[in-house]
Design a protein around this motif. Structure first.
Motif, short mmCIF file in Angstrom:
data_model
loop_
_atom_site.label_atom_id
_atom_site.label_comp_id
_atom_site.label_asym_id
_atom_site.label_seq_id
_atom_site.Cartn_x
_atom_site.Cartn_y
_atom_site.Cartn_z
N LEU A 39 0.84 -1.20 0.00
CA LEU A 39 0.00 0.00 0.00
C LEU A 39 0.87 1.25 0.00
O LEU A 39 1.75 1.41 0.85
N GLN A 40 0.61 2.14 -0.95
CA GLN A 40 1.31 3.42 -1.02
C GLN A 40 0.26 4.53 -0.97
O GLN A 40 -0.54 4.69 -1.90
N ARG A 41 0.26 5.28 0.13
CA ARG A 41 -0.74 6.33 0.29
C ARG A 41 -0.55 7.41 -0.78
O ARG A 41 0.57 7.81 -1.09
N THR A 42 -1.64 7.88 -1.35
CA THR A 42 -1.61 8.95 -2.33
C THR A 42 -2.13 10.24 -1.69
O THR A 42 -2.63 10.24 -0.56
N SER A 100 -8.97 8.30 2.53
CA SER A 100 -7.68 8.35 1.86
C SER A 100 -7.53 7.16 0.93
O SER A 100 -7.99 6.05 1.25
N TRP A 101 -6.87 7.40 -0.20
CA TRP A 101 -6.74 6.36 -1.22
C TRP A 101 -5.30 5.92 -1.38
O TRP A 101 -4.36 6.70 -1.17
N TYR A 102 -5.15 4.64 -1.75
CA TYR A 102 -3.83 4.03 -1.89
C TYR A 102 -3.61 3.50 -3.30
O TYR A 102 -4.55 3.01 -3.95
N THR A 103 -2.36 3.55 -3.72
CA THR A 103 -1.90 2.76 -4.86
C THR A 103 -1.50 1.39 -4.32
O THR A 103 -0.89 1.30 -3.26
N VAL A 104 -1.85 0.35 -5.05
CA VAL A 104 -1.47 -1.01 -4.65
C VAL A 104 -0.37 -1.48 -5.60
O VAL A 104 -0.53 -1.43 -6.83
N ARG A 105 0.74 -1.95 -5.02
CA ARG A 105 1.89 -2.38 -5.81
C ARG A 105 2.34 -3.76 -5.35
O ARG A 105 2.55 -3.98 -4.14
N ALA A 106 2.47 -4.69 -6.29
CA ALA A 106 2.99 -6.02 -5.98
C ALA A 106 3.83 -6.47 -7.16
O ALA A 106 3.30 -6.72 -8.26
N GLY A 107 5.13 -6.56 -6.96
CA GLY A 107 6.01 -6.90 -8.08
C GLY A 107 5.93 -5.83 -9.14
O GLY A 107 6.07 -4.64 -8.87
N ASP A 108 5.68 -6.24 -10.39
CA ASP A 108 5.57 -5.30 -11.50
C ASP A 108 4.16 -4.75 -11.67
O ASP A 108 3.93 -3.90 -12.54
N ARG A 148 -5.24 4.13 -6.91
CA ARG A 148 -6.54 4.28 -6.24
C ARG A 148 -7.28 2.95 -6.17
O ARG A 148 -8.46 2.84 -6.51
N ALA A 149 -6.58 1.91 -5.74
CA ALA A 149 -7.12 0.56 -5.72
C ALA A 149 -7.49 0.10 -4.31
O ALA A 149 -7.96 -1.02 -4.13
N ALA A 150 -7.25 0.96 -3.32
CA ALA A 150 -7.62 0.63 -1.94
C ALA A 150 -7.91 1.94 -1.21
O ALA A 150 -7.44 3.02 -1.63
N TRP A 151 -8.67 1.86 -0.13
CA TRP A 151 -9.01 3.07 0.60
C TRP A 151 -9.16 2.79 2.09
O TRP A 151 -9.30 1.66 2.52
N GLN A 152 -9.14 3.90 2.84
CA GLN A 152 -9.25 3.82 4.29
C GLN A 152 -9.98 5.09 4.76
O GLN A 152 -9.67 6.20 4.31
N PHE A 194 -10.18 -3.04 -0.42
CA PHE A 194 -9.61 -3.12 -1.76
C PHE A 194 -10.72 -3.04 -2.80
O PHE A 194 -11.76 -3.69 -2.66
N ALA A 195 -10.48 -2.25 -3.85
CA ALA A 195 -11.44 -2.15 -4.94
C ALA A 195 -11.53 -3.48 -5.67
O ALA A 195 -10.51 -3.97 -6.18
#
Length: 291
Positions: free
Chosen positions: A77-80, A93-101, A106-110, A127-128
Motif C-alpha cells: 500500500l502506497q498512500r496517495t 484516503s486512497w492508496y496505490t497497490v503495488r505487488a512486483g511489477d 486508487r485501488a484501496a481506501w481507508q 480493496f477495490a
C-alpha cells in the motif's frame, strides 16, 4: 438482494418495513465480522489474508470487506494525496497497490476521520474489487463482489399451471414449473425445456452475470425483446434451474393458474451497484478453486 442492495431491508427500495413507532434514518449502515477467512490476490501474490475482516453493508452498494492492517502484506500500500469524503464515514484516503511489477492506482481506501459510532472500521483498509486479480473465501474464489450472507435462494417444485402466450401462439405450458425465490426479488418461474416451444425462442447476443447463479442467456420471442432467459450452466447451488427457461411478464403474456402476471415491486433487476460494474470476464463457468 441481500441486506442493503436492491429491495433488502436497509435499501432505499425495501419492500418491507421495520415495525417501530418512529421513522428510521434514511440511511443505515451495518458492519459485522465476516467470520470467514478472506484473501486478496494481486500480481501473482497474496497481498491480504485475514480471519478478522469486517463486512460493511451500505445502502445501494454491494458488501465491502475491510481488512486490519496487520493482515495486509507490508509495502503493497502506497498512500496517495487523493482524498474523498464519504457521506457517512468522513474523509477517505486512497492508496496505490503495488505487488512486483503490477501497479494499480486508487485501488484501496481507508476512512481516516470516522465518527465515534463507526470505530469498528478504524485503520481498516478495503480493496477495490475490480482492481484486484481475485478474492477468495477459504480456498474458493468469490466472483462479482463479496458474498452477502443475507442473500438467499430457495427453489421449490410446484404443480401450478403456467402458460406463456405470444398472441394466439402457446410458447410454453407446464404443470410442473419450479419457482425460484431470491432475497429482495419477486418469485421467478422456470419452465422445463420439454414444455417450451424451442422454435419460438430466438437467441440474442449479450449475457448477464449473477454472482449467485452464473451466466444468463437471453431470447427474443417474435416482437418481444429479451422476453425469456436461461442459465444454461447454472452454478451448483442452483443447479436445478440449469437449462430451464423463465419469461419476463412485462414483455410477454405469462399466466399462472389463469392469472396474468405483471411486473411486480422487487422484480426489476438492477444490474450493478453504484460502486462497480459486473464484468462478464469475472464469470468463469465455475469459480476457480486453489490448485
Amino acid at each position: 438482494m441481500g441486506l442493503s442492495w436492491q429491495q433488502g431491508p436497509l435499501a432505499a427500495g425495501a419492500v418491507g418495513r421495520f415495525l417501530v413507532p418512529g421513522p428510521l434514518p434514511q440511511r443505515m449502515l451495518f458492519a459485522e465480522p465476516l467470520r470467514r477467512r478472506m484473501r486478496v490476490r494481486f500480481g501473482e501474490r497474496w497481498i491480504a489474508d485475514s480471519k478478522e475482516a469486517v463486512l460493511l453493508h451500505e445502502p445501494g452498494r454491494y458488501p465491502v470487506a475491510y481488512f486490519p492492517p496487520s493482515d495486509i502484506t507490508a509495502d503493497v500500500l502506497q498512500r496517495t494525496e487523493h482524498t474523498t469524503r464519504h457521506r457517512d464515514l468522513g474523509r477517505t484516503s486512497w492508496y496505490t497497490v503495488r505487488a512486483g511489477d503490477r501497479v494499480k492506482e486508487r485501488a484501496a481506501w481507508q476512512h481516516t476521520d470516522l465518527p465515534e459510532h463507526a470505530q469498528v472500521l478504524r485503520d481498516r483498509v478495503a480493496f477495490a474489487w475490480p482492481a484486484m486479480d481475485a478474492f477468495y473465501e477459504e480456498d474458493e474464489r468469490i466472483v462479482g463482489h463479496a458474498a452477502d450472507a443475507y442473500h438467499r435462494i430457495d427453489i421449490r417444485r410446484t404443480s401450478r399451471h403456467l402458460v406463456v402466450h405470444d398472441a394466439d401462439q402457446v410458447i410454453a405450458e407446464t404443470k410442473h414449473p419450479v419457482v425460484l425465490y431470491e432475497s429482495g426479488f419477486a418469485p421467478r418461474w422456470y419452465v422445463p425445456r420439454t414444455d417450451v416451444d424451442g422454435a419460438a425462442l430466438h437467441p440474442v447476443e449479450g449475457q448477464t452475470f449473477c454472482p449467485y447463479k452464473g451466466l444468463a442467456s437471453y431470447y427474443d420471442i417474435a416482437g418481444a425483446r429479451r422476453a425469456a432467459w436461461s442459465y444454461e450452466n447454472a452454478w451448483a447451488e442452483v443447479r436445478r434451474i440449469s437449462g430451464m427457461v423463465s419469461f419476463e411478464p412485462d414483455e410477454i403474456d405469462v399466466r399462472l393458474d389463469g392469472v396474468r402476471q405483471s411486473l411486480e415491486t422487487g422484480q426489476t433487476v438492477v444490474s450493478h451497484g453504484v460502486d462497480r460494474n459486473l464484468d462478464l470476464s469475472e464469470a468463469p463457468s465455475r469459480p476457480a478453486h486453489l490448485g
